[in-house]
Each structure stands twice: as structure tokens, then as C-alpha cells.
Enzyme design. Structure first.
Site, short mmCIF file in Angstrom:
data_model
loop_
_atom_site.label_atom_id
_atom_site.label_comp_id
_atom_site.label_asym_id
_atom_site.label_seq_id
_atom_site.Cartn_x
_atom_site.Cartn_y
_atom_site.Cartn_z
N LYS A 189 0.87 -1.17 0.00
CA LYS A 189 0.00 0.00 0.00
C LYS A 189 0.91 1.23 0.00
O LYS A 189 1.30 1.73 1.05
CB LYS A 189 -0.91 -0.02 1.24
CG LYS A 189 -1.63 1.28 1.53
CD LYS A 189 -2.59 1.69 0.43
CE LYS A 189 -3.10 3.12 0.65
NZ LYS A 189 -2.13 4.15 0.16
N GLY A 244 5.30 5.81 9.11
CA GLY A 244 4.45 6.99 9.07
C GLY A 244 4.35 7.61 10.46
O GLY A 244 5.26 7.43 11.29
N SER A 245 3.25 8.27 10.72
CA SER A 245 3.15 9.04 11.97
C SER A 245 2.88 8.13 13.17
O SER A 245 2.34 7.02 13.03
CB SER A 245 2.02 10.06 11.86
OG SER A 245 0.79 9.39 11.87
N THR A 246 3.23 8.63 14.34
CA THR A 246 2.98 7.88 15.58
C THR A 246 1.47 7.73 15.78
O THR A 246 0.99 6.67 16.22
CB THR A 246 3.63 8.62 16.76
OG1 THR A 246 5.04 8.72 16.49
CG2 THR A 246 3.43 7.88 18.08
N VAL A 248 -0.95 7.42 13.52
CA VAL A 248 -1.49 6.33 12.68
C VAL A 248 -0.91 4.98 13.14
O VAL A 248 -1.62 3.97 13.16
CB VAL A 248 -1.21 6.60 11.19
CG1 VAL A 248 -1.64 5.42 10.32
CG2 VAL A 248 -1.93 7.87 10.73
N GLY A 249 0.34 4.97 13.56
CA GLY A 249 0.93 3.72 14.05
C GLY A 249 0.14 3.14 15.23
O GLY A 249 -0.12 1.94 15.29
N GLU A 266 7.75 2.02 12.03
CA GLU A 266 8.77 3.08 12.03
C GLU A 266 8.01 4.39 12.02
O GLU A 266 7.48 4.81 11.01
CB GLU A 266 9.68 2.93 10.80
CG GLU A 266 10.93 3.77 10.90
CD GLU A 266 11.11 4.69 9.72
OE1 GLU A 266 11.30 4.21 8.60
OE2 GLU A 266 11.04 5.92 9.93
N CYS A 300 12.52 10.97 7.78
CA CYS A 300 12.04 10.62 9.12
C CYS A 300 13.09 10.96 10.18
O CYS A 300 12.77 11.06 11.35
CB CYS A 300 11.73 9.13 9.21
SG CYS A 300 10.49 8.65 8.02
N GLU A 399 7.75 17.41 15.16
CA GLU A 399 8.65 17.49 14.01
C GLU A 399 8.12 18.51 13.00
O GLU A 399 6.94 18.47 12.64
CB GLU A 399 8.68 16.09 13.37
CG GLU A 399 10.00 15.71 12.84
CD GLU A 399 9.98 14.28 12.32
OE1 GLU A 399 8.91 13.69 12.13
OE2 GLU A 399 11.08 13.76 12.11
#
Ligand code: SIN
Length: 497
Positions: A189, A244-246, A248-249, A266, A300, A399
């Protein structure tokens, strides 16, 4: 004469642009919807391509195809998979100019950076080709002398690989190269902003001999939530890897809990970049420019908090500003450009908000500070230097992900360790010092997954990449990368007479 604008029509190998998703060896539109989305050049805002907006039904088909293909793919030899990976890598090099152009057009990074990324992406394929044949088990000394114990490693099953837009090729090969090397089948994806590079990779991987169903690609922009949910909840998927972002993780982790998938995440970083009084100034400047301005500040591990010791703070700020004033901004396809557009309009808004917040808290703009005029309709920001940063400012916690560098002053090693670690994420970090003992102390003390000493880049296929704390877990690349897609099985044998 003005330089000629480069476009997708300049891609020579037209097969690299299939314009559809890939399920079970067929290039397809969505089976359940006629919706499409546009892929846009962030420099010109031109529409580059229109792709099918695939949904959860398509995703379920892709997973089923991968599940069926796994039944035979898991029985292939590591050597045969290694051969296909090496062939895929060769094809990347053969198509390097086309792949770089596709990436620059959809992501915005400069052509030089895109070429570097094609080679970097291919290096993961070569690396995992070697690793495929190195997945050894163990012979374990038994306490019970009537037994023998051995372990071996097997592919985990179908792997869902969710890749970000900032490294549209390397994050595909870093995840999927490892998965395929291990003997897993895959559903990719790619990010909705940069799917063309991933589709081109799928074309090359097919050309390298990966069988139908072993690689499936879902194209989606606005349906990303339902696609992600299907990948997380589908019990035929056994592994999910996400960059991706924390935020969404965390969501993906919750959604994966019902099927207890193995995860590699990650996630967001907030990398400290620390310059000590004993640093060599030219090393510090070169490293800062790369760590902050590579990919327009959208890596990142981008240097987000630049801490400079008081003895060289003013000199470093002055010389850095002088260097940054000279960086050419423009479309990544133009000659000599160092800073391309940001990939999103949202990114410019966020960076401007961080700049305003720093100013409101007493920060001084040494250079830049505004959206860039006159280089195109796209998402350009002036490279920016801010001095007098303090810990109250937004950038300390979030960030910025843009070509904005803020300089914090510190006095002692102990103080900067505390400042750097006062952070809920820990991905990359950079330390610039000529004192070897200090570099070891710093590497051990920083709460991060990676430390760069006297350099501004942490990219190497043989070095494990990943974070701690809110930056997630699991490692990509290195000898650890392939293990994320393997399970250890133990076999106990009765040898009594
Ligand atoms: C990343 O930003 O996640 C990748 C950076 C790299 O591998 O160079």
C-alpha cells in the site's frame, strides 16, 4: 533559453507506468467502484496520472491472492528468491533515469536525490538477496540427553507493507525486499501521493520473475482508512509493516490486535543534532545541511532540534546562514536545485505555524521564514534559519518536516543529553564532535534507535533502521530486517534407544 520542463511523457520505458493496481498478476481497476484519484506534481500542481481509488473489497482480493500464492511461494528456495531479488535490483539500475524522473515528479525531491534513492532502494534488494540464504536456525544443547533440539526459521505468511511518500522506492524495497527474501507474499500500500514509483517497482519485480500473487499493489488516496483497516483486520495477513506518523501507528496497532499480527512500526521522529565546541566546523555545517535539507527536510530522521554548544553557537549560526542563503530552491527537475517543494500544502502550513510560534516566543529569523514566491505554483518554502530557540516552542515537541532549522544553545554535555532525551519519540540523532570518548558516551546516553557521529545521514542497507519510545519498534535493513518476516520454529527429537 529557459530549461525545458520535464514531464511524465519523458519516461522512456512506458511499461513502468501501468496506471492501475496489481492483484494476482493482473493490472486492474477497482472491482467495486469507478472512483479515481489524481497524482499531482507538488512543484507545478500538474496532474501526472489518475489512478483507481481501490477500496476494502479490492484489498481483501489482494490479500486472498497473496494468501493463495504463499502456499507455493513459501516452498521456493532461498537461492531462487535471491536470484529474483538481484535481477530486480539490476532492472532498477537499468531503468534508473526513468525511475528517478517518476519519483521527482510525484514527490518533488531533486533528480540527484531521486537517482541516489533508486540506487539506495536497489541496495536493499541486493542486501536481502544475500540475507535470504543466511536465515540459519540453531542446534541447541539439550539438558535432557535423550533429546536433540534444533530451530529453524520460516516465512510468517502474507505481509502487508504500508509505505510513506517521502521515500517512495527505498521504503518499498526495504520492506518488501525483506518480506520476499524471507519467502512471504506481499500486499503493498504505497502512499496516495506517490504511488507511481511503487507501481514501477512492481513492474520490475514481476519482470524479475516474482510469481503472480506474490506482489499485489493497492492504489488509494481517500480510501486509505478502509484499506488500512482491512489489512489490519484480515486474518490472512500475518505481518504488517508501516512507516508513518505515531498517531497512525497507534491506530494500526489497535486494529491489528484482533488478529494479533506481528508488527514493525517506524514512526515519527524528532531527531536531535548536537554540535559540540570541539566539532570541526566544516563537518558540522556539511552534516547539518544534509540532515536538515535533504528531501526538503522531509526525512524521518531530519534534524529537528539543532543544539549548538555556546562556545561556537554564533559562529555556527552565521556560517550556516551563509550556506543556506545560497541553496537554490525550485522544481526537482531543474538543474542545481537543492531544495525542492514540500510534498503537501499542509506541510507548508505546518512549517509556517512553527515559524510564527518560534517568533512569538522570542526566536529570531536569521534567514527565510516565508512561503517561497516566484518558483512555481507548488508547495515551496524558503529555507529558514531561526536562532534563539527555546524548549517552550512547538518545534521542540513536534517534528517540523520542512527546510526549517532552529538553533538551541547549550552549555554542557549533561545538559544536552537531558534536553535531547526529554522527548516522547526516539528515532535518529546526530552528534558532531572530534572527541572520540564523547562520541561513545553520547551514543550510549541518547534514547534513540540510531546515532550518526560526524555525518548527516543514517542510510545504509546493512545498518538496522528503527526507533524506540513513540518512534515504534522493529528494525528494517541490517541483519535484523529479514527476521521481521520470519518465525522461529523449534523441533525436539527423542533419540532414546
Ligand atoms: C526515512 O526517512 O525513513 C528513511 C531515511 C533513509 O533511509 O535515508
Amino acid at each position: 533559453m529557459a530549461p525545458q520542463k520535464m514531464a511524465l511523457s519523458d519516461v522512456k520505458n512506458r511499461k513502468l507506468l501501468p496506471g492501475k493496481g496489481l492483484i494476482n498478476g493482473e493490472w486492474v481497476n477497482s472491482s467495486s467502484s469507478t472512483s479515481t484519484f489524481d497524482v499531482v506534481d507538488p512543484a507545478t500542481l500538474d496532474v501526472l496520472a489518475t489512478l483507481p481509488e481501490m477500496d476494502k473489497t479490492d484489498t481483501a482480493h489482494a490479500v486472498s491472492a497473496a494468501f493463495e500464492a504463499f502456499k507455493t511461494f513459501k516452498k521456493t528456495s532461498a537461492r531462487s528468491r535471491a536470484k529474483m531479488l538481484r535481477k530486480w535490483s539490476d532492472l532498477c539500475h537499468e531503468n534508473l533515469d526513468d525511475l528517478a524522473l517518476i519519483m521527482t515528479l510525484e514527490n518533488g525531491k531533486t533528480l540527484a536525490e531521486s537517482k541516489g534513492e533508486v540506487a539506495y532502494g536497489a541496495s536493499f534488494l541486493d542486501w536481502f538477496a544475500t540475507q535470504a540464504e543466511m536465515t540459519h536456525g540453531q542446534c541447541v544443547p539439550p539438558a535432557n540427553l535423550n533429546q536433540r533440539i534444533v530451530t529453524f526459521k520460516q516465512p510468517i505468511g502474507v505481509a502487508a507493507c504500508l509505505a510513506p511518500w517521502n521515500f517512495p522506492i527505498a521504503m518499498i524495497t526495504r520492506k518488501c525486499g525483506a518480506a520476499l527474501a524471507a519467502g512471504c507474499t506481499t500486499v503493498w500500500k504505497p502512499a496516495g501521493e506517490t504511488p507511481l514509483s511503487a507501481l514501477a517497482q512492481a513492474v520490475l519485480a514481476e519482470g524479475a520473475g516474482f510469481p503472480k500473487g506474490s506482489i499485489n499493489v493497492i492504489t488509494s488516496l481517500t480510501t486509505v482508512a478502509e484499506v488500512g483497516q482491512e489489512l489490519c483486520r484480515n486474518s490472512k495477513v500475518h505481518k504488517l509493516s508501516f512507516t508513518g506518523s505515531t498517531r497512525v501507528g497507534r491506530l494500526l496497532m489497535q486494529q491489528c490486535s484482533s488478529t494479533l499480527k506481528k508488527l514493525s512500526l517506524e514512526l515519527g521522529g524528532n531527531s536531535p543534532f548536537i554540535v559540540f565546541n570541539d566539532a570541526k566546523m566544516s563537518t558540522a555545517l556539511d552534516a547539518a545541511i544534509i540532515a536538515k535539507f535533504r528531501n526538503s527536510g522531509q526525512t524521518c530522521v531530519t534534524a529537528n532540534r539543532v543544539f549548538v554548544q555556546s562556545g561556537i553557537y554564533d559562529e555556527f549560526a552565521a556560517q550556516l546562514t551563509e550556506r543556506i542563503e545560497k541553496l537554490k530552491v525550485g522544481a526537482g527537475t531543474e538543474a542545481d536545485v537543492f531544495v525542492g517543494p514540500l510534498t503537501h500544502s499542509r506541510a507548508v502550513e505546518k512549517a509556517l505555524a512553527h515559524i510564527e510560534d518560534a517568533k512569538a516566543h522570542g526566536g529570531k529569523i536569521a534567514y527565510g521564514g516565508q512561503a517561497m514566491e516566484g518558483v512555481g505554483p507548488g508547495y515551496f518554502l524558503q529555507p529558514t534559519v531561526i536562532t534563539g530557540m527555546t524548549t517552550e516552542m512547538l518545534t521542540t515537541r513536534e517534528e517540523t518536516f520542512a527546510p526549517v532549522v532552529g538553533l538551541y544553545k547549550f552549555e554542557t554535555e549533561e545538559e544536552v543529553i537531558e534536553l535531547a532525551n526529554d522527548c516522547d519519540v526516539g528515532l535518529g540523532s546526530f552528534v558532531i564532535t572530534e572527541n572520540m570518548a564523547r562520541s561513545w558516551r553520547m551514543a550510549e546516553a541518547l534514547e534513540v534507535g540510531m546515532v550518526g557521529i560526524n555525518l548527516g545521514m543514517l542510510s545504509a542497507c546493512e545498518s538496522p533502521f528503527g526507533g524506540v519510545k513513540g518512534s515504534g519498534f522493529g528494525r528494517e535493513g541490517g541483519t535484523q530486517g529479514i527476521d521481521e518476516y520470519l518465525v522461529v520454529k523449534s523441533m525436539l527429537i527423542n533419540v532414546a534407544n
